[in-house]
Design an enzyme around this catalytic site. Structure first.
Site, mmCIF file in Angstrom:
data_model
loop_
_atom_site.group_PDB
_atom_site.id
_atom_site.type_symbol
_atom_site.label_atom_id
_atom_site.label_comp_id
_atom_site.label_asym_id
_atom_site.label_seq_id
_atom_site.Cartn_x
_atom_site.Cartn_y
_atom_site.Cartn_z
ATOM 1 N N CYS A 89 0.857 -1.181 0.000
ATOM 2 C CA CYS A 89 0.000 0.000 0.000
ATOM 3 C C CYS A 89 0.895 1.233 0.000
ATOM 4 C CB CYS A 89 -0.876 -0.024 1.255
ATOM 5 S SG CYS A 89 -1.983 1.393 1.389
ATOM 6 N N HIS A 131 -8.632 -3.877 -2.731
ATOM 7 C CA HIS A 131 -7.789 -3.067 -1.851
ATOM 8 C C HIS A 131 -8.250 -1.599 -1.867
ATOM 9 C CE1 HIS A 131 -3.658 -1.974 -0.187
ATOM 10 N NE2 HIS A 131 -4.106 -0.801 -0.605
ATOM 11 N N GLU A 132 -8.498 -1.061 -3.057
ATOM 12 C CA GLU A 132 -8.864 0.358 -3.175
ATOM 13 C C GLU A 132 -10.271 0.607 -2.636
ATOM 14 O OE1 GLU A 132 -6.442 2.201 -3.654
ATOM 15 O OE2 GLU A 132 -5.117 0.652 -4.425
ATOM 16 N N HIS A 135 -10.172 0.959 0.994
ATOM 17 C CA HIS A 135 -9.746 2.298 1.428
ATOM 18 C C HIS A 135 -10.945 3.237 1.584
ATOM 19 C CE1 HIS A 135 -5.417 2.530 1.723
ATOM 20 N NE2 HIS A 135 -5.218 1.993 0.534
#
Ligand SMILES: [Zn+2]
Length: 186
Positions: A89, A131-132, A135
């Site tokens: 990250c 993953h994004e 976030h």
């Protein structure tokens, strides 16, 4: 240049769920340009708006020569297949840990003009999209590790040269200040 500083682990913005985009305007397109330029400068596979301190549901990606962005993503998983492999990250620079993810994902959302978009991703693209999108919910990949992995990751983070050991502050209650940690007037 529209490269912006990336917020690092420990910044509360990374733990704050982002708001849905309502206005598909020039300001949103500027944000997408900033995300894209900053991600590319850092050789990242993806970058989400909270990593630039902006609490909006937008991310950019650059995976397998496919460069793009997605606004207000909603993920669907077409099957139960999983993958396990190293993940990193840009907000936790230089550290990679094996992280379990779904292998296949369909991400539905919009481009910066409000046109519907869909990403059908597998492997690295699927990992990036998960993953994004995490976030945007204030979730970091560390949260996806098992307890032993997370412990190891936290140890590595505390030893990383970018990690600010002064923050977060430990509030100590002085016996002389009964309930007033700053020892200032009552
Ligand atoms: Zn990240």
């Amino acid at each position: 240049m529209t490269v912006q500083p990336i917020r690092l682990f420990g910044d509360p913005v990374l733990r704050t769920p982002a708001e849905s985009v309502v206005d598909f305007d020039a300001e949103l397109r500027k944000l997408v340009a900033d995300l894209t330029d900053t991600m590319r400068e850092q050789n990242g596979a993806g970058l989400a708006a909270p990593q630039l301190g902006v609490g909006l549901r937008v991310f950019a990606f650059d995976v397998d020569d496919v460069l793009g962005h997605l606004v207000n993503p909603v993920l669907e998983f077409p099957d139960e297949e999983e993958q396990d492999g190293p993940e990193g990250c840009l907000s936790i620079p230089g550290l990679y840990f094996d992280t379990k993810r779904r292998l296949n994902v369909v991400a539905k959302g919009f481009n910066s003009y409000g046109d519907p978009m869909q990403i059908v991703g597998t492997g690295l693209m699927a990992r990036c999209v998960q993953h994004e999108t995490d976030h945007l919910d204030g979730v970091l990949f560390l949260d996806r590790l098992d307890p032993a992995g997370r412990k190891e990751a936290m140890k590595a983070i505390r030893q990383a040269d970018w990690y600010d050991r002064a923050a977060p502050p430990v509030v100590k209650v002085s016996p002389h200040g009964a309930g007033n940690p700053f020892g200032l007037g009552r």
